[in-house]
Write a protein that holds these residues in place. Structure first.
Motif, PDB file in Angstrom:
ATOM      1  N   GLY A 127       0.800  -1.223   0.000  1.00 62.89           N
ATOM      2  CA  GLY A 127       0.000   0.000   0.000  1.00 62.89           C
ATOM      3  C   GLY A 127       0.835   1.276   0.000  1.00 62.89           C
ATOM      4  N   GLU A 128       2.091   1.178   0.396  1.00 64.86           N
ATOM      5  CA  GLU A 128       2.928   2.370   0.509  1.00 64.86           C
ATOM      6  C   GLU A 128       3.524   2.801  -0.836  1.00 64.86           C
ATOM      7  N   PHE A 129       3.951   4.041  -0.928  1.00 65.05           N
ATOM      8  CA  PHE A 129       4.611   4.579  -2.134  1.00 65.05           C
ATOM      9  C   PHE A 129       3.792   4.259  -3.392  1.00 65.05           C
ATOM     10  N   PRO A 130       2.482   4.571  -3.401  1.00 63.68           N
ATOM     11  CA  PRO A 130       1.640   4.115  -4.512  1.00 63.68           C
ATOM     12  C   PRO A 130       2.137   4.580  -5.887  1.00 63.68           C
ATOM     13  N   ALA A 131       2.705   5.770  -5.984  1.00 68.57           N
ATOM     14  CA  ALA A 131       3.118   6.267  -7.298  1.00 68.57           C
ATOM     15  C   ALA A 131       4.523   5.796  -7.683  1.00 68.57           C
ATOM     16  N   GLY A 132       5.199   5.018  -6.827  1.00 72.75           N
ATOM     17  CA  GLY A 132       6.553   4.582  -7.146  1.00 72.75           C
ATOM     18  C   GLY A 132       6.568   3.387  -8.088  1.00 72.75           C
ATOM     19  N   LYS A 133       7.624   3.308  -8.909  1.00 70.20           N
ATOM     20  CA  LYS A 133       7.774   2.165  -9.811  1.00 70.20           C
ATOM     21  C   LYS A 133       8.794   1.218  -9.185  1.00 70.20           C
ATOM     22  N   ARG A 134       8.409   0.009  -8.901  1.00 71.35           N
ATOM     23  CA  ARG A 134       9.273  -0.905  -8.177  1.00 71.35           C
ATOM     24  C   ARG A 134      10.211  -1.676  -9.120  1.00 71.35           C
ATOM     25  N   CYS A 135      11.498  -1.677  -8.816  1.00 72.05           N
ATOM     26  CA  CYS A 135      12.492  -2.375  -9.637  1.00 72.05           C
ATOM     27  C   CYS A 135      13.282  -3.310  -8.738  1.00 72.05           C
ATOM     28  N   LEU A 136      13.332  -4.584  -9.079  1.00 71.10           N
ATOM     29  CA  LEU A 136      14.027  -5.545  -8.225  1.00 71.10           C
ATOM     30  C   LEU A 136      15.506  -5.689  -8.565  1.00 71.10           C
ATOM     31  N   THR A 137      15.938  -5.105  -9.697  1.00 74.20           N
ATOM     32  CA  THR A 137      17.376  -5.137  -9.993  1.00 74.20           C
ATOM     33  C   THR A 137      17.902  -3.714 -10.159  1.00 74.20           C
ATOM     34  N   LEU A 138      19.190  -3.560  -9.836  1.00 74.04           N
ATOM     35  CA  LEU A 138      19.832  -2.262  -9.969  1.00 74.04           C
ATOM     36  C   LEU A 138      19.878  -1.840 -11.434  1.00 74.04           C
ATOM     37  N   GLU A 139      20.073  -2.809 -12.310  1.00 74.21           N
ATOM     38  CA  GLU A 139      20.191  -2.511 -13.732  1.00 74.21           C
ATOM     39  C   GLU A 139      18.921  -1.823 -14.244  1.00 74.21           C
TER      40      GLU A 139
END
Lengths: 320, 320, 320
Positions: free
Chosen positions: A208-220
């Motif tokens: 539920g947090e940071f709704p407008a953020g785009k989540r990236c699981l790798t640094l690349e």
């Protein structure tokens, strides 16, 4: 949401950046920039807060932030007293609110509070007399508003005011970071183009947090064509929680190095809230390299704190 | 040798007295004497350093020296902030240089550093921005330059400026004493007639050190016709190292008493850098007696630190 | 009796209220009231002590009293330095008097001392140079003179200056209380009508002490028709000494509650020196209720300390 405004809508406390408008942020950043411009080799100073008394209550150690607020207050002419209240309170079992009311009766005009317990800052703010303002200097994992403002000021200085054109990547232990939360709030309010949250799954914030953020699981993925790269400090106990065995392994997966930074835009800036774990979340070559604006962040920190103290504490008509 | 000068040859840092000329020392002592003369019951003060910020970094406890520098800075109008950086750094693992650069970005004009590790002061001095000066407030066994200057000032006040006519005896743990090293440097530069090192063999410095000093293994030899008698503080662990079993035995062999002091010249003065171990290296009758100038040393300490801060930090042409 | 006067009879130190006349107390309270009147939202300040240096030596923790003296000194324009001498002294074994003489040589004009050892404050006062004043900030079980003055000021503000008409009840651990002793001295000097000592037998003072006090072994007797009710802080180890097993039992017998307070006069005021043990010696309903003047006591504390510092430290003819 914490109520940090006066009945007329003006800011009285600074506890969180949530709910602060773009206009208000721009105004605080403009005022901060004025103090940065005045910075030559010598620090600027004036007497805007002469006669006022500010109490620093830091229940977590933080030389940088404490001294930054102390210098900001003194350079505006205020008395600044470092209060070691929690220690003395513990010795005698005094309650937090009795302490605050006692200090209030000593005629403090403002308290700057850092605490590891969520809600303490707002609790104090809700209980002080009407002429007293409360400033958060970092609260639990929740909020660090002056850090958010200094980060925004640093980006604006290097990338200009068109935040909608920018890609900002925040890398590391976002889940437990008050720096990331305040950065998210300020950059969202300023209409940033894309805000990336780059972290291993175990350190990604709740859904539920940071709704407008785009989540990236790798640094690349997180670094690709980024304009601003903000590394966060990682602590050992958090690595374990994210199933990363040690600093070397973290560095191998999420450490910011010169080759990796090439994925970002060539003019990307690198930020870090400090203190840094060199060789863990950031390589020294990057920390001390030409794209680093880390020292500028510290310098901006004093300017932002001067601006915030002055803006919220300025003598109001009808005041004494 | 540590480089503590600007390209134009002027002193920028004060890390050691080594390499400082007699002319420079005389000039600093003259300036100090001006502040001593201004001392009535009330401390002198001016605004020579108004707008400047000085950071005290004391990683060894020292109330006297810390407060002495703090008062010196404040009485010249500077802001002085006591920084507990090492503690906070240890908590978070921040490196020394990152700490210093962070503080620099907060616009400190000077750092006053006391540290038990040799080289730390010079390391900081070599890495700060060009407008920042670094002052040693005591470094390992190596150096304590403002103590050396205040000792020289005290001798000059009581014995006049003809150092070539004087016999000065330094008594005690010379091997491990930064006070003795700085005294040696300043008295040598001032052309002292004879400088005696009085100590048991185990506390005598290594053979290459103090080349111009005359070594005396008994107190009797060391005191004979001396003009200035300077006792050093002895610590228990050092006695053991010198194969002296305890304080009583040390007092029996090297303790300064009234009968022994009669071997020195009748107008000899007695000095001690403090804190004293009464009844170990000095008898109370001597410490509080008519030949003692020990309190004058402390008073001279503030004057010397005012002089040094003002001389090295004075606004330069082209500064802000 | 401690000698705290100059040869001309004027007050030089403030170590105890014993032997201070009603006229002198009235004069100090009048001066304090002037500072209270100047208190709006903003603290009053002037430059009466500009150029002076005050050293705070607190060897017992006390945020409230230390900060109160610090603000009082700074708001009069003095430099105030917090000295952690006992700690540093312990590390190096420096004796108390050597420390004081060292500080004196650094040109302190006054020392504010809190200590748990009886006699330390007077010992320092007897040994400092003639231009230095010493102020007790609380000494063992014996004396806390500025607390006594602020208590008297608080009573005078609410009950007027006719102390002979008043019944004042002090409740709790009177035996071990410096607050009670200084209250007894000031109220006796001001000619209070009746001063009641309300305590269980084990906490009643020795028979020779408080000769003019009326001893009451029950709260009911002590509160009857009282004009002023002053609760003292009780500590666990003292309860045991009085054969009271715990805080709940203490509260049952001596805790100040709203129903019990009805035995006092309807316009009685409630005081407490703080920090409070809510639910032990006082109920929150009383502490925060309409008869409580506890916060006013704190506010009066700064005013009293400003008055006392200014009155005793004012530049004398012939001073520098």
């Amino acid at each position: 949401m914490t109520d940090q405004r006066r009945p007329d809508g003006s800011l009285r406390h600074l506890i969180t950046l949530e709910g602060i408008s773009r206009t208000e942020i721009d105004s605080l950043l403009d005022r901060s920039q004025g103090y940065v411009r005045a910075l030559g080799e010598r620090a600027p100073s004036n007497r805007a807060l002469a006669g006022m008394t500010i109490g620093n209550l830091f229940t977590e150690p933080s030389t940088r932030t404490r001294v930054s607020f102390e210098l900001a207050g003194r350079r505006l002419g205020a008395e600044v007293i470092n209060l070691e209240v929690q220690l003395s309170s513990r010795v005698k079992g005094e309650s937090m609110l009795d302490t605050i009311h006692t200090l209030e009766a000593l005629h403090f005009d403002a308290f700057v509070i850092r605490d590891s317990e969520p809600g303490v800052v707002a609790h104090v703010a809700a209980n002080v007399a009407a002429h007293v303002s409360v400033f958060s200097a970092g609260e639990a994992h929740q909020s660090h508003p002056t850090q958010g403002l200094l980060d925004a000021l640093t980006v604006r200085q290097h990338k200009g005011g068109h935040f909608e054109r920018l890609r900002i990547a925040i890398i590391g232990d976002i889940r437990h970071s008050r720096v990331a939360r305040s950065a998210y709030e300020v950059f969202t309010a300023l209409g940033v183009g894309e805000l990336r949250l780059v972290a291993p799954a175990g350190l990604m914030p709740a859904s539920g947090e940071f709704p407008a953020g785009k989540r990236c699981l790798t640094l690349e993925e997180g670094l690709a064509d980024a304009d601003v790269v903000m590394a966060l400090r990682i602590q050992k106990e958090r690595m374990t929680q994210a199933e990363i065995p040690n600093g070397e392994e973290y560095f191998a997966r999420f450490g910011l190095t010169v080759p990796r930074l090439r994925r970002a835009r060539p003019d990307a800036i690198v930020m870090h809230p400090q203190p840094m774990n060199r060789g863990v979340e950031i390589d020294s070559e990057v920390a001390d390299g030409p794209q680093s604006v880390i020292r500028a962040q510290v310098r901006n920190g004093v300017a932002v704190r001067m601006a915030v103290l002055e803006a919220l504490l300025r003598p109001r008509p009808g005041g004494a």
